[in-house]
Structures are given as C-alpha cells and as structure tokens.
Design a protein around this motif. Structure first.
Motif, PDB file in Angstrom:
ATOM      1  N   TYR A   1      -3.569   1.176  -4.823  1.00 15.40           N
ATOM      2  CA  TYR A   1      -4.455   1.574  -3.673  1.00 15.40           C
ATOM      3  C   TYR A   1      -5.888   1.143  -3.688  1.00 15.40           C
ATOM      4  O   TYR A   1      -6.413   0.666  -2.627  1.00 15.40           O
ATOM      5  CB  TYR A   1      -4.615   3.216  -4.028  1.00 15.40           C
ATOM      6  CG  TYR A   1      -5.721   3.839  -3.485  1.00 15.40           C
ATOM      7  CD1 TYR A   1      -5.858   3.995  -2.245  1.00 15.40           C
ATOM      8  CD2 TYR A   1      -6.811   4.471  -4.392  1.00 15.40           C
ATOM      9  CE1 TYR A   1      -7.199   4.425  -1.696  1.00 15.40           C
ATOM     10  CE2 TYR A   1      -8.018   5.051  -3.727  1.00 15.40           C
ATOM     11  CZ  TYR A   1      -8.139   4.888  -2.375  1.00 15.40           C
ATOM     12  OH  TYR A   1      -9.416   5.591  -1.887  1.00 15.40           O
TER      13      TYR A   1
ATOM     14  N   HIS B   1      -6.797   5.778   6.429  1.00 11.13           N
ATOM     15  CA  HIS B   1      -5.467   5.873   6.366  1.00 11.13           C
ATOM     16  C   HIS B   1      -5.323   7.414   5.869  1.00 11.13           C
ATOM     17  O   HIS B   1      -6.015   7.981   5.272  1.00 11.13           O
ATOM     18  CB  HIS B   1      -4.769   5.222   5.542  1.00 11.13           C
ATOM     19  CG  HIS B   1      -4.754   3.659   5.750  1.00 11.13           C
ATOM     20  ND1 HIS B   1      -5.499   2.730   5.276  1.00 11.13           N
ATOM     21  CD2 HIS B   1      -4.216   2.871   6.805  1.00 11.13           C
ATOM     22  CE1 HIS B   1      -5.496   1.481   5.575  1.00 11.13           C
ATOM     23  NE2 HIS B   1      -4.581   1.635   6.801  1.00 11.13           N
TER      24      HIS B   1
ATOM     25  N   TYR C   1     -14.882   4.730   4.276  1.00 12.62           N
ATOM     26  CA  TYR C   1     -13.465   5.056   5.003  1.00 12.62           C
ATOM     27  C   TYR C   1     -12.548   4.977   3.621  1.00 12.62           C
ATOM     28  O   TYR C   1     -11.936   5.787   3.698  1.00 12.62           O
ATOM     29  CB  TYR C   1     -13.228   3.931   5.846  1.00 12.62           C
ATOM     30  CG  TYR C   1     -13.883   3.690   7.187  1.00 12.62           C
ATOM     31  CD1 TYR C   1     -14.832   4.844   7.679  1.00 12.62           C
ATOM     32  CD2 TYR C   1     -14.009   2.645   7.809  1.00 12.62           C
ATOM     33  CE1 TYR C   1     -15.081   4.733   8.962  1.00 12.62           C
ATOM     34  CE2 TYR C   1     -14.784   2.500   9.023  1.00 12.62           C
ATOM     35  CZ  TYR C   1     -15.372   3.290   9.476  1.00 12.62           C
ATOM     36  OH  TYR C   1     -16.039   3.558  10.737  1.00 12.62           O
ATOM     37  N   GLY C   2     -12.555   3.702   2.913  1.00 19.69           N
ATOM     38  CA  GLY C   2     -11.476   3.579   2.048  1.00 19.69           C
ATOM     39  C   GLY C   2     -11.425   4.434   0.759  1.00 19.69           C
ATOM     40  O   GLY C   2     -10.354   4.828   0.446  1.00 19.69           O
ATOM     41  N   PHE C   3     -12.705   4.513   0.306  1.00 20.44           N
ATOM     42  CA  PHE C   3     -12.881   5.134  -1.192  1.00 20.44           C
ATOM     43  C   PHE C   3     -13.500   6.788  -1.129  1.00 20.44           C
ATOM     44  O   PHE C   3     -13.451   7.397  -2.129  1.00 20.44           O
ATOM     45  CB  PHE C   3     -13.616   4.605  -1.985  1.00 20.44           C
ATOM     46  CG  PHE C   3     -13.209   3.164  -2.320  1.00 20.44           C
ATOM     47  CD1 PHE C   3     -11.765   3.253  -3.074  1.00 20.44           C
ATOM     48  CD2 PHE C   3     -13.618   1.937  -1.785  1.00 20.44           C
ATOM     49  CE1 PHE C   3     -11.625   1.858  -3.365  1.00 20.44           C
ATOM     50  CE2 PHE C   3     -12.862   0.759  -2.177  1.00 20.44           C
ATOM     51  CZ  PHE C   3     -11.823   0.531  -2.896  1.00 20.44           C
TER      52      PHE C   3
ATOM     53  N   THR D   1     -10.598   8.532   3.078  1.00 18.08           N
ATOM     54  CA  THR D   1      -9.116   8.550   3.027  1.00 18.08           C
ATOM     55  C   THR D   1      -8.458   9.174   1.951  1.00 18.08           C
ATOM     56  O   THR D   1      -7.467   9.991   2.147  1.00 18.08           O
ATOM     57  CB  THR D   1      -8.904   7.020   2.991  1.00 18.08           C
ATOM     58  OG1 THR D   1      -8.947   6.280   3.921  1.00 18.08           O
ATOM     59  CG2 THR D   1      -7.186   6.919   2.381  1.00 18.08           C
TER      60      THR D   1
ATOM     61  N   PRO E   1      -9.718   0.484   6.697  1.00 17.03           N
ATOM     62  CA  PRO E   1      -9.159   1.317   5.758  1.00 17.03           C
ATOM     63  C   PRO E   1      -9.164   2.788   6.019  1.00 17.03           C
ATOM     64  O   PRO E   1      -9.613   3.536   4.906  1.00 17.03           O
ATOM     65  CB  PRO E   1      -9.730   0.829   4.369  1.00 17.03           C
ATOM     66  CG  PRO E   1     -11.167   0.417   4.573  1.00 17.03           C
ATOM     67  CD  PRO E   1     -10.983   0.015   6.050  1.00 17.03           C
TER      68      PRO E   1
ATOM     69  N   TYR F   1      -8.168  -4.468   2.746  1.00 15.73           N
ATOM     70  CA  TYR F   1      -8.699  -4.029   4.124  1.00 15.73           C
ATOM     71  C   TYR F   1      -9.964  -4.465   4.226  1.00 15.73           C
ATOM     72  O   TYR F   1     -10.526  -5.028   5.460  1.00 15.73           O
ATOM     73  CB  TYR F   1      -8.177  -2.715   4.376  1.00 15.73           C
ATOM     74  CG  TYR F   1      -6.675  -2.327   4.542  1.00 15.73           C
ATOM     75  CD1 TYR F   1      -5.971  -3.144   5.577  1.00 15.73           C
ATOM     76  CD2 TYR F   1      -6.077  -1.465   3.638  1.00 15.73           C
ATOM     77  CE1 TYR F   1      -4.612  -2.786   5.805  1.00 15.73           C
ATOM     78  CE2 TYR F   1      -4.812  -1.035   3.777  1.00 15.73           C
ATOM     79  CZ  TYR F   1      -3.985  -1.846   5.056  1.00 15.73           C
ATOM     80  OH  TYR F   1      -2.585  -1.378   5.019  1.00 15.73           O
TER      81      TYR F   1
ATOM     82  N   ASP G   1       0.747  -1.081  -0.081  1.00 18.03           N
ATOM     83  CA  ASP G   1      -0.008  -0.127   0.095  1.00 18.03           C
ATOM     84  C   ASP G   1       0.976   1.198   0.279  1.00 18.03           C
ATOM     85  O   ASP G   1       0.523   2.301  -0.610  1.00 18.03           O
ATOM     86  CB  ASP G   1      -0.796  -0.131   1.241  1.00 18.03           C
ATOM     87  CG  ASP G   1      -1.927   0.969   1.127  1.00 18.03           C
ATOM     88  OD1 ASP G   1      -2.075   1.327   0.257  1.00 18.03           O
ATOM     89  OD2 ASP G   1      -2.596   1.196   2.306  1.00 18.03           O
TER      90      ASP G   1
ATOM     91  N   SER H   1      -5.270  -2.634  -2.331  1.00 12.36           N
ATOM     92  CA  SER H   1      -5.068  -2.639  -0.834  1.00 12.36           C
ATOM     93  C   SER H   1      -6.261  -2.179  -0.033  1.00 12.36           C
ATOM     94  O   SER H   1      -6.603  -3.009   0.879  1.00 12.36           O
ATOM     95  CB  SER H   1      -3.820  -1.778  -0.556  1.00 12.36           C
ATOM     96  OG  SER H   1      -4.031  -0.287  -0.801  1.00 12.36           O
ATOM     97  N   THR H   2      -6.992  -1.325  -0.625  1.00  6.80           N
ATOM     98  CA  THR H   2      -8.185  -1.128   0.205  1.00  6.80           C
ATOM     99  C   THR H   2      -9.139  -1.883   0.164  1.00  6.80           C
ATOM    100  O   THR H   2      -9.796  -2.343   1.265  1.00  6.80           O
ATOM    101  CB  THR H   2      -8.825   0.335  -0.611  1.00  6.80           C
ATOM    102  OG1 THR H   2      -7.871   1.378  -0.349  1.00  6.80           O
ATOM    103  CG2 THR H   2     -10.053   0.985   0.273  1.00  6.80           C
TER     104      THR H   2
END
Length: 652
Positions: free
Chosen positions: A381, A462, A407-409, A412, A460, A388, A161, A384-385
């Motif tokens: 990216y 970050h 969270y991830g898309f 973050t 996810p 997670y 990541d 990895s997302t």
C-alpha cells in the motif's frame, strides 16, 4: 443494522471450507488467453452497442468450455479451478485501453468545444484534435505513445495495489472483527454453479437452473442483439423489434409531467437483476423514482428546474435537471449516507472494544489459505501510494503536492476502513461525494492552480473497502491466495495486448460514437457534458460548475437524507430501503427501474414462496445463466459484424 432480517437471510448462505487449494494450472493459462483474445472483443463491442459488456457471460462460457473438455478427458474442474477462471475473466475483461476510445471522443467532442475546453485537455490523455491519428482512426501512432505508456504504468501499479490496503482491511474486518459480509455469498454462489462433477450434474440443481437461465438469455439475446446486428449488415436500416437503449416517452408526457425524463427500457436482464438484489433496496429505488416524478413538475413550476423546456428528450432533460438541482441535492444525499456509515462504524467499534478483539490473528497467517504477511500488504500500500504521488507530481507539477499526500495517507485509509466495515455489516458501499472535486477546487482557489490536467491525473484517492468482499469470496470458495496472485501475473500482459489491439480494431471499423454503436451515440454526449462541466471549476473566470452548485440545495439533501434514515430506523423498516430511496432520487436514467421492480416482486412473492430460502441460491445462478445466454448472442452478433466489416475494408 446488524440484526436486519433481510441481511440475515444473506448471511449464512455459505460457510468457508476447511481445505484450500490453489486451482492454478495449465487450464488457467489457456483460459486467460481464451478470454483475452476471444471474449474481450465481444464485450467491448456490446459495451458500445447496448451499454453493457458480456463479463458474466464470458466467465461462464469459458467455464462451460473447460468443463466439457475436462469431462471428455475423464476428469472434472475443481471448485477452485472454476473460481480462478471466473476471477481471471473478470480481470481480463476490464479492457483498460477501452478508455482510449472515450478519450479520443472527448477531445473531439461537441461538449468540449461548447465549453471551450478542447485546448486544455492534456496531450498525455489524448493528442490534440489536429493529430493525424484521428483522420486515420488509429492508436498505433506516435501521438498516442505517451497516453498508452502512462495507462500501462498506472494499470501495473493498480494490479499490485490490489493486494495492499484492501487485503489488510479484509484481514482486520473478517479475521479479527469477524463481520458477516452478507453479500459475499451471493457472488460466490454464482461462480460455483458449474463446479459440480459430471456425476453430480444429473441430480445437482445448479446446472439445471443455470441451463434454464441460459436458454432464456439466448432467446432474448437473439431479438435484442443478434437480429439488429445481422439485419443492419444486410439492409440499410437494422430491424429493431426491441428498442435500444429505451423507448423515448419524454416528449409525450411533458404536458402533464414537465421536467421529468420518461421512457421504458426493455432489457430482460434487469428482471433477473431485480430478483438477485435485496428486495427493499429495489423498492426503495422505486420510491425514490416516484418522489422524483412528483417533485420535478413542482420544482419546474417554482423556477428551480428552469433550464428544462418542452421538446427536450431524456439526455437533455437529465443534464438540465442535474445542472439546476440534482447535482447539489445528490451531493447532500451522498454526505448523509456517508455520515450514517461513519456513525455505525463508531458505534460498533465502541461495542466491540474492551479487549474483545484478538489482533494477534493478523500476525498468524493461515498457511492453507495462502495469506500474505500483514506487514507486506501494508508495504504494498505504501509503495503503490508513493508511485501514484510520483506520477501526479510529474504530470501536474503546479498542483500543491500536500493534497496528494493527504489523499493517499489520510483520506484513503479512513474511507476504506469505513466502507470495509459497512460492507462487512450491511453489504453497502460508502463514499464521501465530491471530496476529490472539492479538493481540486480548493487547489485552484487558494493555491493558484489553473487548468484541468489534475482531473486526468492518477491521484491516490481510492476506496479499498470494496476489495474486502472479493477476498471474502476467494475464501468462501476455498481458493488459496497463491493461485490468485499467479493468475494476476498471467492476466496482466494478456489484458494489455488484447485490449489495445481490439480498441484499435473497433475504431477502425467505424467512428466512435456513430450509428454503428447506438449506445455510445445516445449517451456519450451526456456523459461528456457532465464530466467537462465539473472540470470548468478549476479554470479562471466564471465556472459553470459553480453556477450549478448550490449550498442551500446541498444542505437540504443532507438534512433530508439523515431525516429519512432516522424515520425509517424509528419505524423499524428495513435498512436497505433508505439506500434504495437515495439511489432512486434524481437517478440519471430511471427507465429500467420498472423491470427491476417486476423482478423483485416475482422473486419475493412467487419464487420465494414456491422454493423457500433455497431461492436465494437459485437467483444468482439463474442470473449467471441468463448473462451467459445473452453473451453468446452478443458474441454471435459481434462475430458477424466484425467479419463482414473487416472483409469490406480489404483492398480487393
């Protein structure tokens, strides 16, 4: 903000070179093994004893050793080889399995029992308190298999990541927007102090400055670390001429400073840190601390800090004050800083609009620099997302999956871009406080989730903005990204194996925490209380977290933060002052601020006048040398301790 005078001093310390090299060869591979199996145990030991590892020291000791070997082989280390050794040392000393030492404590802790959370801590974090592994003090037990496999999997995804969204944002902010990244040269300069050739060392300033710092670190480290460690092996009580972690004064000052945690930390390294940090950030920290000292007695008198009572020491005082006031107030201040960051991003984007930026640069990779294809980094990216999200769905199936996607898309990429631009403009990290925590609470309140597993899941959320500074440092040292990728591939298995073995070894030597590990014994209880208090918010019934959270105090923190920043801006005071003030307000353990201020004063009013702007380059190298000297003393202490205690455990 862009034209702040202090930031301008940091902006032009280094320029990117025209030529790039990989710097990856047999020296790098041997360096990874050397760091993982010789430096890592010392770093982990010091983390438990004095609260800080030997990260910088391990890096510099490795570089010195390899430089001397190279000199005797009638060659020298290239600048890129030096940086790659430095980079690998940082990755190798991350010690991911050290987190298992914390987990074994948490599940057995008084804090977990007091809050009634012991039974709720999931078994994929640590086995239940009845596990035989706790009696034997070993991770090499079937009860730890799932936590170890999960940790390895999460670490693998994290290392991949690293070259995803963070790298994409670096290309956008550095190559397209051409932001200055004022703090990147500070880090890069430290890594290059020993890159001078054998011939240059006689006249080069870096080696001399590094050596001065190293000698100071060795002398101080002897009294601070080595003497207590060795005397503790010989006598019943160790000889501590310098108290670790601080002199406790709270009970002596409670008569005229009620609800104020007072004490003094004597870690000389803080003086050198104060010399390196931007001056106004340090002064702001002092201002925030003074405000806290003046405000706490008033807040106590008016019944706001009502949980504090006479007789409490630093740890109990800080926890009580956080519960009553500073947790909510700190959230508000953090929101103020985030709002300021968002404001400047929007403002600068408007100014940089109208077709002035050439985005085609993203799709023209710099071959010598070893650029990754922009779309490949975006693909990393996304992969990895999704990984997670998959782990979270497996571990916490009862928590609403839509949160993981948001969270991830959504969150973050937005917060990462804001941070990347703030790092590029002002060298400041931006975070929206409590987003993760409030989303967990929302999942519990509105979607019926009940439990604390979500707090331990690899969700996810970050902030990749900080990674842009590291990629900028790689560029400034002329290191090709291909060499960095090869180094990551070599480092990962070394880190996994060495970290597990030495975590096991340290736990076998003595319970953690215990008097043998004074820092952990002093502060882990406070950390456990703060951590577990928050986790009660997703359980049914009356949550202690909701008792501690106060909307009026939160909004007062937000208002004061924005007002403070606006006032400083109107008065034309330095940008970094407000960040320092926020850092100082309600700070958890303020005992080291005085030494930081002394360092900042010495740097600003003595060394800067004596050496001029060159001091900006001297300071990080001096700090690196001091860290190296301290680390050598710590390694010696670790060597004596581990060898003698290991002998004591032998069957004969």
């Amino acid at each position: 903000m862009y034209d702040d005078k202090e930031l301008h001093e940091y902006r032009d310390l280094m320029k990117p070179p025209e030529r790039f090299e990989e710097g990856f060869d047999w020296k790098t591979i041997i360096g990874a093994v050397f760091i993982g199996f010789l430096m890592m145990p010392g770093s982990m030991y010091l983390q438990l004893v004095i609260g800080q590892g030997i990260g910088p020291a391990a890096r510099w000791v490795t570089i010195i050793l390899f430089a001397e070997i190279a000199k005797r082989s009638y060659t020298h280390l290239k600048q890129q080889e030096v940086f790659l050794l430095y980079y690998m040392a940082g990755a190798a000393l991350a010690s991911p399995f050290q987190g298992l030492l914390w987990n074994q404590y948490l599940v057995q802790s008084d804090a977990a029992r007091m809050l009634g959370l012991t039974e709720f801590i999931p078994h994929w974090v640590a086995p239940g308190p009845g596990s035989e592994s706790f009696l034997e003090r070993t991770f090499l037990h079937r009860d730890w298999l799932v936590p170890i496999l999960l940790l390895v999997g999460a670490q693998l995804v994290q290392r991949i990541d690293h070259f995803g969204l963070g790298y994409s944002l670096y290309r956008i902010t550095s190559d397209v927007e051409k932001l200055p990244f004022p703090m990147a040269p500070v880090g890069a300069l430290g890594t290059m102090a020993l890159a001078e050739s054998t011939e240059d060392r006689k006249s080069g300033w870096k080696w001399r400055v590094f050596s001065i710092g190293g000698v100071i670190g060795l002398v101080f480290g002897f009294f601070y670390v080595l003497l207590p460690a060795v005397s503790g092996l010989v006598f019943e009580q160790p000889i501590r001429l310098i108290p670790i972690p601080w002199i406790e004064l709270t009970q002596y000052t409670e008569g005229f400073l009620p609800a104020v945690a007072t004490g003094l930390q004597f870690d000389l390294g803080l003086v050198f840190v104060g010399m390196v940090l931007p001056f106004w950030a340090v002064i702001g920290g002092l201002g925030g601390l003074i405000v806290t000292i003046l405000a706490n007695p008033v807040l106590h008198e008016h019944g706001i800090l009502h949980r504090w009572h006479p007789g409490m020491e630093t740890v109990e005082t800080v926890f009580a004050n956080n519960f009553d006031f500073y947790m909510s107030f700190g959230i508000g201040l953090g929101l103020a800083i985030a709002a300021i960051g968002i404001y400047y991003v929007v403002k600068s984007l408007r100014q940089a609009g109208d077709g002035q930026m050439d985005f085609s640069i993203l799709f023209k990779p710099h071959k010598e620099r070893g650029d990754i294809n922009f779309w490949v980094s975006i693909g990393i990216y996304v992969f990895s997302t999704l990984a997670y999200i998959g782990m979270c769905l497996l571990l916490v199936p009862s928590f609403p999956w839509i949160f993981f996607v948001l969270y991830g898309f959504v969150y973050t990429p937005v917060i990462s871009y804001i941070t990347a631009r703030m790092e590029g403009i002002a060298g400041q990290f931006v975070s929206l406080p409590m987003v993760r925590e409030f989303s967990f609470i929302a999942g519990a309140k509105f979607f019926g989730y009940n439990g604390i597993e979500i707090w331990y899941a690899p969700i996810p959320i970050h902030n990749y903005g900080e990674a842009t500074v590291q990629f900028r440092q790689i560029e400034l040292t002329g290191t090709s990204l291909r060499g960095v990728i090869k180094a990551e591939i070599i480092v990962f298995p070394v880190v996994m194996i060495a970290s597990l073995l030495f975590s096991q070894f340290l736990w076998q030597l003595a319970p953690i925490p215990s008097p043998q590990y004074p820092f952990a014994q002093e502060l882990w209880h406070l950390q456990a209380l703060n951590t577990l208090l928050m986790q009660t918010s997703t359980l049914e019934g009356n949550s202690l977290f909701f008792e501690a959270l106060s909307a009026p105090i939160l909004f007062s923190g937000l208002g004061i933060g924005v007002l403070l920043y606006g006032t400083l801006n109107i008065l034309g005071l330095p940008v970094l002052l407000v960040y320092g003030l926020v850092r100082g307000l309600g700070q958890s353990t303020p005992h080291g601020v005085i030494l930081e201020v002394i360092g900042a004063m010495l740097g600003r009013f003595y060394f800067l006048k004596k050496y001029g702007k060159q001091w900006r380059q001297y300071a990080p190298v001096l700090l690196a040398g001091f860290s190296c000297g301290m680390g050598l003393a710590g390694m010696a202490a670790m060597g004596f301790t581990l060898i003698l205690k290991s002998l004591g455990r032998l069957a004969y």
